[in-house]
Design an enzyme around this catalytic site. Structure first.
Site, PDB file in Angstrom:
ATOM      1  N   GLU A  33      -5.643   9.944 -20.271  1.00  0.00           N
ATOM      2  CA  GLU A  33      -4.411  10.593 -19.828  1.00  0.00           C
ATOM      3  C   GLU A  33      -4.518  12.115 -19.933  1.00  0.00           C
ATOM      4  OE1 GLU A  33      -2.502   8.810 -18.312  1.00  0.00           O
ATOM      5  OE2 GLU A  33      -2.974   6.818 -19.043  1.00  0.00           O
TER       6      GLU A  33
ATOM      7  N   HIS B 285      -6.150  13.487 -16.815  1.00  0.00           N
ATOM      8  CA  HIS B 285      -5.207  13.617 -15.705  1.00  0.00           C
ATOM      9  C   HIS B 285      -4.371  14.894 -15.854  1.00  0.00           C
ATOM     10  CE1 HIS B 285      -6.005   9.818 -13.826  1.00  0.00           C
ATOM     11  NE2 HIS B 285      -5.565   9.081 -14.832  1.00  0.00           N
TER      12      HIS B 285
END
Length: 271
Positions: A61, A64
């Site tokens: 994550e 990203h």
């Protein structure tokens, strides 16, 4: 707010969370215990794999969010996405609970999307594709970093051997744990690259699709991950998928038995 407070605020936005440090501490401690043969080896493998998988999810994550930051979405810092704190993500269920359940039930590595990227702040289709690709790339790099040392035998401890079903195996329990964890990273990479709504593979190609197609597919995005998991419960599809994963492991010099035995030892409750 004073001018001097602004840089301090940005530093707070990017400071590594204590939660992530705790995950790293559990990973390191359990890894040492498994390697040294200290305590219950099967429970140690369980802790090591779960902690390693959660660290991987955080890094997935983070990749990203960091790519989005460089792409033009400056809000990711204020949302806490750059602190590697899993509690800051928008959906803990999709990001951590479901992926861990998938590992417990079927030994399948499947991260869920959790960072909310303000896409309207990002210009250019290529940037959007790179943001989606960043997560699976982290899993791929993680798989290589884990499996290459296992294949090379660098992590074997001649003094500590794994025990399975009463038989002493001529391999370190840490190598088996890493074989299973590396398989999870590979499966996460391959699954996330599928062009299915809700997964990163679709996010990579979505910016290049016609507007009407994107609008038609959008309502199905929340169910993409669950649909993939349901498909993997089908024996033929499951066999085909894991053959692909084990094929990549073979290329990295790791026999599939490392992953399979690591998975068996991981399930300490099945003694």
């Amino acid at each position: 707010m004073t001018f001097a407070a602004t840089p301090r605020s940005r530093s707070e936005d990017r400071r590594i969370s204590p939660v992530f440090w705790v995950l790293l501490a559990v990973l390191a401690t359990s890894g040492w215990a498994v390697y040294a043969g200290y305590g219950n080896p099967r429970f140690g493998i369980f802790l090591f794999v779960v902690a390693g998988w959660m660290v991987s999810l955080c890094l997935h994550e983070y990749a990203h969010a960091r790519t989005a930051l460089h792409g033009g979405d400056l809000t990711v810092g204020a949302k806490g996405y750059l602190t590697l704190n899993p509690l800051k993500y928008t959906n803990a269920l999709l990001s951590f609970v479901l992926p861990i359940i998938f590992v417990l039930l079927g030994g399948i590595g499947l991260p869920g999307g959790a960072v909310w990227i303000e896409r309207h702040r990002i210009q250019g289709r290529l940037k959007h594709s790179l943001i989606s690709a960043a997560g699976p790339l982290v899993n791929l790099v993680g798989a290589v970093l884990i499996l290459v040392p296992v294949g090379a035998g660098w992590l074997d401890n001649p003094k500590v051997h794994a025990v399975w079903n009463g038989y002493e195996l001529q391999v370190s329990p840490l190598a088996l744990a890493l074989g299973f964890l590396g398989m999870l990273e590979l499966s996460a990479t391959l699954l996330n690259l599928l062009p299915i709504p809700g997964l990163d593979g679709y996010g990579i190609i979505e910016p290049w699709l016609p507007y009407k197609t994107r609008r038609a597919v959008e309502p199905f995005a929340p169910y993409g991950m669950l649909a993939v998991f349901a498909l993997l419960w089908q024996p033929e599809i499951n066999h085909w998928f894991f053959e692909a994963v084990y094929g990549v492991m073979d290329l990295l010099g790791v026999d599939r038995l490392y992953s399979q035995l690591g998975h068996e030892l991981f399930m300490f409750w099945k003694d």
